[in-house]
Design a protein around this motif. Structure first.
Motif, PDB file in Angstrom:
ATOM      1  N   LEU A   6       0.814  -1.217   0.000  1.00 27.83           N
ATOM      2  CA  LEU A   6       0.000   0.000   0.000  1.00 27.83           C
ATOM      3  C   LEU A   6       0.844   1.262   0.000  1.00 27.83           C
ATOM      4  N   GLU A   7       2.002   1.230   0.616  1.00 28.75           N
ATOM      5  CA  GLU A   7       2.859   2.416   0.689  1.00 28.75           C
ATOM      6  C   GLU A   7       3.777   2.570  -0.517  1.00 28.75           C
ATOM      7  N   ALA A   8       3.689   1.654  -1.482  1.00 26.42           N
ATOM      8  CA  ALA A   8       4.542   1.739  -2.663  1.00 26.42           C
ATOM      9  C   ALA A   8       4.255   3.027  -3.424  1.00 26.42           C
ATOM     10  N   GLU A   9       5.315   3.643  -3.918  1.00 27.29           N
ATOM     11  CA  GLU A   9       5.173   4.821  -4.768  1.00 27.29           C
ATOM     12  C   GLU A   9       5.325   4.364  -6.208  1.00 27.29           C
ATOM     13  N   LEU A  10       4.294   4.606  -6.985  1.00 29.37           N
ATOM     14  CA  LEU A  10       4.245   4.121  -8.354  1.00 29.37           C
ATOM     15  C   LEU A  10       4.536   5.242  -9.341  1.00 29.37           C
ATOM     16  N   THR A  11       5.153   4.885 -10.442  1.00 24.91           N
ATOM     17  CA  THR A  11       5.297   5.833 -11.540  1.00 24.91           C
ATOM     18  C   THR A  11       3.934   5.979 -12.204  1.00 24.91           C
ATOM     19  N   HIS A  41      -1.099  12.931  -5.602  1.00 27.33           N
ATOM     20  CA  HIS A  41       0.229  12.555  -6.079  1.00 27.33           C
ATOM     21  C   HIS A  41       1.233  13.592  -5.597  1.00 27.33           C
ATOM     22  N   HIS A  42       2.490  13.298  -5.782  1.00 26.26           N
ATOM     23  CA  HIS A  42       3.529  14.280  -5.504  1.00 26.26           C
ATOM     24  C   HIS A  42       4.613  14.129  -6.560  1.00 26.26           C
ATOM     25  N   ALA A  86       0.237   3.695  -3.920  1.00 29.13           N
ATOM     26  CA  ALA A  86      -0.691   2.612  -4.258  1.00 29.13           C
ATOM     27  C   ALA A  86      -1.980   2.745  -3.456  1.00 29.13           C
ATOM     28  N   GLN A  87      -1.865   3.151  -2.201  1.00 28.47           N
ATOM     29  CA  GLN A  87      -3.042   3.315  -1.342  1.00 28.47           C
ATOM     30  C   GLN A  87      -3.998   4.363  -1.919  1.00 28.47           C
ATOM     31  N   ASP A  88      -3.470   5.470  -2.426  1.00 26.88           N
ATOM     32  CA  ASP A  88      -4.308   6.509  -3.018  1.00 26.88           C
ATOM     33  C   ASP A  88      -4.950   6.018  -4.315  1.00 26.88           C
ATOM     34  N   LEU A  89      -4.213   5.245  -5.075  1.00 29.21           N
ATOM     35  CA  LEU A  89      -4.739   4.698  -6.321  1.00 29.21           C
ATOM     36  C   LEU A  89      -5.893   3.733  -6.039  1.00 29.21           C
ATOM     37  N   LEU A  90      -5.729   2.888  -5.032  1.00 28.58           N
ATOM     38  CA  LEU A  90      -6.783   1.938  -4.675  1.00 28.58           C
ATOM     39  C   LEU A  90      -8.013   2.649  -4.115  1.00 28.58           C
TER      40      LEU A  90
END
Length: 137
Positions: A63-68, A94-95, A105-109
């Protein structure tokens, strides 16, 4: 986050048998290593096995992964430009790291769940209107 990994799917019978044996407190053993199943792990394994039984592709992402933006777009099943538009419209937090956008990933979900919820609400509205109009739905 690595790319997509493909592995041969065990038989449906093997997946079902393993799923039925899962319960909190049981111990999974692989040679000398063992793991006691918690309620959460049991649920995670069951959901994973059920997705595999439905023939779905599965990806595990912390969940804490930062995705491109490319990875985030792939997980949502949309184009990268469309995802960037969602980010710029503020629909997904995003940032930036330098000039590159990153999405947790948490924000995306959370966005995906909200989008699905809104879709169900719209479908319920449409079905209600169809019933009111006697369209046979």
């Amino acid at each position: 986050m690595e790319g997509v990994l493909f592995a041969p799917t065990p038989s449906a019978e093997a997946l079902k048998a393993f799923r039925e044996k899962l319960s909190p407190g049981k111990v999974l053993r692989l040679e000398e290593a063992s793991l006691v199943l918690t309620q959460e792990l049991t649920r995670l394994f069951r959901e994973l096995l059920e997705a595999l039984l439905r023939g779905e592709a599965v990806r595990v992402v912390p969940l804490e992964a930062e995705l491109t933006t490319g990875q985030a777009a792939e997980l949502l099943g949309v184009s990268r430009p469309y995802l960037v538009r969602l980010l710029e419209e503020g629909k997904i937090p995003h940032h930036k790291v330098g000039t590159h956008r990153r999405v947790r990933a948490q924000d995306l979900l959370a966005y995906l769940e909200a989008s699905r919820k809104r879709g169900r609400e719209l479908l319920d509205e449409l079905l209600g209107e169809a019933q009111e109009l006697g369209l046979g739905y």
